[in-house]
Design an enzyme around this catalytic site. Sequence first.
Site, PDB file in Angstrom:
ATOM      1  N   HIS A 126     125.512  17.527 -50.484  1.00  0.00           N
ATOM      2  CA  HIS A 126     124.943  16.262 -49.977  1.00  0.00           C
ATOM      3  C   HIS A 126     126.021  15.199 -49.739  1.00  0.00           C
ATOM      4  CE1 HIS A 126     120.943  17.749 -50.574  1.00  0.00           C
ATOM      5  NE2 HIS A 126     121.045  17.801 -51.885  1.00  0.00           N
ATOM      6  N   ASP A 163     120.411  26.545 -50.845  1.00  0.00           N
ATOM      7  CA  ASP A 163     119.851  25.544 -51.768  1.00  0.00           C
ATOM      8  C   ASP A 163     118.505  25.081 -51.203  1.00  0.00           C
ATOM      9  OD1 ASP A 163     121.051  23.472 -54.064  1.00  0.00           O
ATOM     10  OD2 ASP A 163     119.592  22.522 -52.733  1.00  0.00           O
ATOM     11  N   HIS A 165     117.403  22.181 -51.015  1.00  0.00           N
ATOM     12  CA  HIS A 165     117.567  20.918 -50.288  1.00  0.00           C
ATOM     13  C   HIS A 165     118.520  21.124 -49.103  1.00  0.00           C
ATOM     14  CE1 HIS A 165     116.748  19.819 -54.568  1.00  0.00           C
ATOM     15  NE2 HIS A 165     115.888  19.003 -53.985  1.00  0.00           N
ATOM     16  N   ASP A 244     117.756  26.260 -56.692  1.00  0.00           N
ATOM     17  CA  ASP A 244     116.575  25.432 -56.939  1.00  0.00           C
ATOM     18  C   ASP A 244     115.388  25.767 -56.045  1.00  0.00           C
ATOM     19  OD1 ASP A 244     118.135  24.506 -54.874  1.00  0.00           O
ATOM     20  OD2 ASP A 244     118.367  22.464 -55.661  1.00  0.00           O
TER      21      ASP A 244
HETATM   22 ZN   LIG Z   1     119.298  21.361 -54.278  1.00  0.00          ZN
END
Ligand SMILES: [Zn+2]
Length: 306
Positions: A126, A163, A165, A244
């Site tokens: 990120h 991931d 996200h 995740d």
């Molecule tokens: Zn994540």
Amino acid sequence: MTTAYISHADCALHNPGLGHPESMARLKVIRQKLEASDLWSRLVHCEAPEVSWPAVTAVHTPAYVESIKARFPLKRNIDIDGDTTLSEFSLDAARRAAGACVHAVDLVMAHAVNNAFCAVRPPGHHACVDKAMGFCVFNNVAIAAQHAMDAYRLERVLIVDFDVHHGNGTEHAFANNPKVLMCSIFQSPLYPFSGGLDGASNMVNCPIQPGGGREAIKQAIQKHWVDAIDQFKPQLVLVSAGFDAHESDPLADLQLTTEDYGWITGFLKRVAEEYCDGKLVSTLEGGYELEALADSVYAHVEALAG
Ligand SMILES: [Zn+2]
């Protein structure tokens, strides 16, 4: 097949505070799980070096990097983003995390190992070119990709991000860069609410609806990744390995199982073998349910080393 396991004690010292999901315990449970198995003795163990500042500023703006460095030495935790916190040893951890990924690229490019897993934190995907975000300080996988292009003159680096996200920071670094293909799956809608299908042509974004599991992800990979990868013909595969999307993870709502991380890794390993002599570097991103994280990393590393 030799697999490097690259980590450093400093990475476990980054402390975003009590109750933060990106906890100091994450690397500890991963190590305990691997150490208790036969797999541990089959890995090539490496200490992560500190990343060089030029390698960091090859991705991040000098102003951003200076703004982080200027916080240290740090006696009390400080928030640099809504959910990103620096603590006393965070700069050391962040330098070792990025340094692990750069070192891993050097090892696979020198054929010293076939592939590598970087057990590091803070995570990176990120972190944008000019700001910290989402638990991430420096974008480890992006720094490794840029190093591969700069030091080895690679023209085609594949970044796979599984991931849960979307890796908005990595997209920020490489959108429209013809030397990078980024293939990702992620839950949508979910933080950071990026990864639209109207993005740059080198971004193969596959949003998965909440509740999706193995079949939805297999279909997305088959439908969107396979042809794009075949056309690109990567010279190196980098993986943002977040765990995740596991059904037990508290931060999201996808339904992958521990075993699923084995087949995803097997798929990526075959991609690397088909196009680039097996050269693959994987780095830890998310994964916040400790038992599921340790089990899933085990499945991932076992598949890499198998
Ligand atoms: Zn994540």
